[in-house]
Design a protein around this motif. Sequence first.
Motif, short mmCIF file in Angstrom:
data_model
loop_
_atom_site.label_atom_id
_atom_site.label_comp_id
_atom_site.label_asym_id
_atom_site.label_seq_id
_atom_site.Cartn_x
_atom_site.Cartn_y
_atom_site.Cartn_z
N ILE A 2 -12.39 -1.64 4.03
CA ILE A 2 -11.20 -2.27 3.12
C ILE A 2 -10.69 -2.12 2.18
CG2 ILE A 2 -10.20 -4.62 3.60
CD1 ILE A 2 -12.57 -5.38 5.88
N ASN A 3 -9.75 -1.73 1.90
CA ASN A 3 -9.39 -1.35 0.53
C ASN A 3 -8.89 -2.56 -0.13
OD1 ASN A 3 -8.51 1.55 0.76
ND2 ASN A 3 -6.85 1.23 1.85
N ARG A 4 -8.80 -2.31 -1.72
CA ARG A 4 -8.76 -4.01 -2.79
C ARG A 4 -6.99 -4.39 -2.70
NH1 ARG A 4 -11.42 -5.80 -6.55
NH2 ARG A 4 -13.24 -3.89 -6.91
N PRO A 5 -7.21 -5.27 -2.39
CA PRO A 5 -5.95 -5.51 -1.92
C PRO A 5 -4.89 -5.26 -3.77
CG PRO A 5 -7.36 -7.69 -2.55
CD PRO A 5 -8.15 -5.85 -2.44
N GLN A 6 -3.54 -4.98 -3.17
CA GLN A 6 -2.85 -4.83 -4.44
C GLN A 6 -2.48 -6.16 -4.87
OE1 GLN A 6 -2.41 -1.88 -6.09
NE2 GLN A 6 -3.98 -1.62 -4.42
N PRO A 7 -1.99 -5.95 -6.54
CA PRO A 7 -1.73 -7.56 -6.58
C PRO A 7 -0.16 -8.75 -6.46
CG PRO A 7 -2.13 -6.70 -8.58
CD PRO A 7 -2.21 -5.44 -7.73
N GLU A 8 0.23 -7.71 -5.16
CA GLU A 8 1.57 -8.81 -4.92
C GLU A 8 1.05 -9.29 -3.61
OE1 GLU A 8 1.80 -4.30 -4.18
OE2 GLU A 8 1.33 -5.24 -6.01
N GLU A 9 -0.34 -9.41 -3.27
CA GLU A 9 -0.99 -9.13 -2.36
C GLU A 9 -1.66 -10.76 -1.81
OE1 GLU A 9 -2.82 -7.02 0.18
OE2 GLU A 9 -2.24 -5.37 -1.08
N TYR A 10 -1.02 -11.73 -3.77
CA TYR A 10 -2.39 -13.10 -3.59
C TYR A 10 -1.31 -12.95 -5.20
CZ TYR A 10 -4.57 -9.32 -7.08
OH TYR A 10 -5.25 -8.33 -7.53
N ALA A 11 -1.81 -14.90 -5.31
CA ALA A 11 -1.42 -15.45 -6.09
C ALA A 11 -1.41 -14.87 -7.39
CB ALA A 11 -0.91 -16.96 -5.82
#
Length: 174
Positions: A2-11
């Motif tokens: 599972i790839n690390r989420p990008q900043p636009e995926e969370y607050a």
Amino acid sequence: MINRPQPEEYAPYYANYISQVPDEDVTVVLKRLNESSYKLFSELSDEKANFAYGEGKWTIKEVLGHMIDAERTFGYRLFAFSRDYAELPSFDQNIYVNNGHFNNRTIQSLAEEFRATRNSNIYLIESLTDDQLDRRGIASGNPATVRALIYMLIGHELHHLDILAERYSCRPNS
């Protein structure tokens, strides 16, 4: 993986949690933390687990109870978002802890509950497809992907383990 989420995926608020997650397979991290956290808490005496480092601060039992509440909350959010778009409310951690009556329980009981809750989330996370990991919803008024919620779940635990070590002198074999 599972790839690390990008900043636009969370607050932005959750960036600190996500940054604490090591760069390795998150299911491996979840399983390792499940065992190490269980061991940490289950080896404490109830006397030690009733310790709070200051007036009005949570006891170790209450910190673990909060970790269980958060594990369930993050787990439900990622479950709901993975199945369909959802908008879910926030939760007031202080109200939850006050109503959890964690100090009336043994630390062993709480450790077992944490492990069982985590195991349930591990089964869910391992079953998710790439499409489900990309799905989004809103929690506490903020958008998040399922992938980001998984990282938040891990980062939240790591955050509280750091606090327990620093402020409660609660480390393995303590």
